[in-house]
Design a protein around this motif. Structure first.
Motif, PDB file in Angstrom:
ATOM      1  N   THR A  32      34.380  49.008  32.336  1.00 43.87           N
ATOM      2  CA  THR A  32      35.037  48.807  33.363  1.00 43.87           C
ATOM      3  C   THR A  32      33.900  48.881  34.142  1.00 43.87           C
TER       4      THR A  32
ATOM      5  N   GLU B 254      43.896  40.836  33.003  1.00 48.63           N
ATOM      6  CA  GLU B 254      44.738  42.372  33.527  1.00 48.63           C
ATOM      7  C   GLU B 254      43.775  43.177  33.970  1.00 48.63           C
ATOM      8  N   GLU B 255      42.330  42.791  33.634  1.00 44.78           N
ATOM      9  CA  GLU B 255      41.560  43.985  34.107  1.00 44.78           C
ATOM     10  C   GLU B 255      41.286  43.537  35.893  1.00 44.78           C
ATOM     11  N   GLU B 256      40.918  45.051  36.835  1.00 46.26           N
ATOM     12  CA  GLU B 256      40.593  45.188  37.924  1.00 46.26           C
ATOM     13  C   GLU B 256      39.654  44.232  38.484  1.00 46.26           C
ATOM     14  N   GLY B 257      39.871  43.427  39.550  1.00 38.59           N
ATOM     15  CA  GLY B 257      38.736  42.239  39.736  1.00 38.59           C
ATOM     16  C   GLY B 257      38.851  41.209  39.223  1.00 38.59           C
ATOM     17  N   SER B 258      39.498  40.836  38.296  1.00 39.04           N
ATOM     18  CA  SER B 258      39.429  40.200  37.435  1.00 39.04           C
ATOM     19  C   SER B 258      39.146  38.380  38.161  1.00 39.04           C
TER      20      SER B 258
END
Length: 520
Positions: free
Chosen positions: A434, A476-480
């Protein structure tokens, strides 16, 4: 050599001198270059038994582990008969035991040197059965030792010969008798006999362990039969603490051979807590024992082995980390291999302990080792340490800078495809973290390398580089979004379009999946 033709006594004694003095490959070469093979071959058909016997012994010494001599022997003929045929005649049951054994040794050496095929009838139907016969109760103790050791050497690397031997004359059960010497002292009135038995008891145990190790090297059913033989595990465990170093080494070899069985690791090895005496053996043993014992430990540390936990608790990490610093290459490989197995799906504490025990300095040392095996196992260890997100983030937060440095060095160095593929897989793991992702995204040098490998000529490297990209752009991940934009500006999307047309189905699928992240 010039005196050989004087008389049958000079022939007998000169062959005897040669076979006693010939120690190792240099001596074999000297004798070979001075025409020993041609000069001694015709003595195999001498009218004197003693001359025939000494000539035969000379050949058994000359051919041992020597391909040059062995390849020559196959084509030498005496009175129109080739040497292997003469040796086979000397193996027959009506010949004296000493002659049978020595000719079996000659044929064994020629077979191991590649001069005779392992499926040749002279090996399967003559040499192997003769050596099994030598292991029987009827033979003298010395003959049983020599028979078992030669047989162990003959079948050591050939699965088919191991299977044939294991079902010949109940060999596995017959070997269990080797552990029954000396028999109970009260029954022996003859002191000389007791002395003789004691002297040979060590040799018998060593020979039995060696032969069991060869028999069980590859086949699961044979291993099961060996372990089910009376008190076998107890005998091996006792063998690990014997006073004789040769018996200890043979017992460890036997244990190593049996430890290749998943089934046995979960059952017999657990029931007998084999790991305890093994860890004891690993403390200050000579290198030859350390190498085999640490190989065995590698198997006991696989994730399905119940011994893994207690081994960890008994201070194995420290021991293995010290092995990785050894001058001895095999010990370095085994030390890092065992740590790699230990780190597989391990909890975070164990992974941190391994990193602490190794030190960053030692990790770099191993990553710049000149031996490719050490390098591959070290990369395997890193890959196992950097698995599951919380672990990846934790390790990268403390060792990130050094690990990125190591990865860069390897991707820039002159390494083979496998090494580079492993390294890219480590990057893909980091890209799955992450917070660890940022270490890649803020390192333009690494991003350029990933881009370079996406267009590489080798599909394995392309695929591994694609895994890195997929993990970085996952929606789906933050900052993608920011990561996707940065990689688009670098020209990654263009490469993905190209790869989606690839003839390689894996690359094509992976590229299409990655492009979907951009469209979502």
């Amino acid at each position: 050599m010039a005196l050989l033709s004087r008389s049958r006594y000079t022939q007998e004694y000169i062959c005897q001198i040669f076979s006693h003095c010939c120690k190792g490959p240099d001596h074999q070469t000297i004798l070979f270059n001075h025409g020993a093979v041609q000069n001694i071959a015709h003595l195999l058909v001498s009218t004197s038994y003693k001359v025939r016997m000494q000539a035969l012994k000379c050949f058994s010494v000359l051919a041992f582990e020597n391909p040059q001599v062995s390849m020559t022997l196959v084509n030498v003929s005496v009175d129109g008969e080739l040497l292997p045929q003469i040796f086979v005649k000397m193996l027959q049951r009506d010949k004296p035991i000493e002659m049978q054994l020595t000719s079996a040794k000659c044929l064994t050496s020629m077979c191991r040197a590649g001069a005779i095929r392992t499926d040749d009838s002279c090996i399967i139907l003559k040499t192997l059965p003769c050596l099994v016969r030598m292991c029987s109760k009827e033979r003298l103790l010395e003959e049983r030792v020599e028979g078992a050791e030669t047989l162990a050497y003959l079948i050591e690397t050939d699965v088919e010969l191991q299977r044939i031997a294991s079902i010949t004359d109940h060999l596995i059960v017959m070997l269990a008798d080797y552990f029954k010497y000396p028999s109970s002292v009260s029954a022996i009135t003859d002191i000389k006999r007791l002395d003789h038995d004691l002297k040979h008891a060590h040799e018998l145990r060593q020979a039995a362990f060696k032969l069991y190790a060869s028999l069980g090297a590859n086949d699961e059913d044979i291993r099961k039969k060996i372990i089910e033989t009376e008190n076998m595990m107890d005998r091996i465990v006792n063998g690990l603490s014997e006073s004789s170093i040769k018996v200890r080494l043979a017992a460890v070899r036997c244990l190593h051979s049996l430890s290749r069985s998943v089934q046995q690791l979960r059952t017999s090895f657990q029931d007998h807590a084999v790991w305890k005496p093994l860890m004891k053996v690993l403390q200050n043993a000579p290198n030859e024992i350390l190498v085999v014992a640490s190989s065995t430990l590698c198997n006991l540390l696989l994730e399905f082995s119940p011994s893994k936990e207690p081994i960890l608790e008994s201070g194995a990490i420290e021991l293995l980390c010290s092995l990785t610093q050894s001058e001895n290459l095999a010990l370095r490989v085994n030390g890092i291999w065992a740590l790699m197995n230990m780190a597989f799906q391990a909890e975070q504490k164990i992974k941190s302990d391994i990193l602490r025990g190794l030190s960053t300095e030692q990790l770099f040392q191993l990553l710049s080792d000149s031996d490719v095996n050490v390098l591959m196992k070290t990369l395997g260890l890193l890959r196992n340490l950097l698995s599951t997100r919380p672990h990846i983030d934790h390790i990268m937060s403390t060792h990130g800078k050094q690990i990125m440095q190591a990865v860069t060095l390897i991707l820039e160095g002159e390494h083979n495809i496998e090494v580079k593929e492993q390294t890219l897989c480590i990057l893909a793991n980091i890209a799955d973290g992450t917070t660890a992702k940022e270490l890649i995204m803020t390192n333009d040098d690494i991003l350029q390398k990933i881009k370079y490998y996406m267009s590489h000529s080798n599909a394995k490297l392309q695929l591994a580089a694609m895994f890195c990209i997929s993990n970085l752009i996952w929606n789906e991940e933050e900052g993608s979004q920011e990561r996707q934009d940065k990689l688009r500006d670098m020209g990654i999307v263009d490469i993905l379009h190209k790869l989606s047309q690839s003839s390689d189905p894996n690359l094509c699928d992976k590229a299409k999946t990655a492009l979907q992240q951009y469209l979502a």
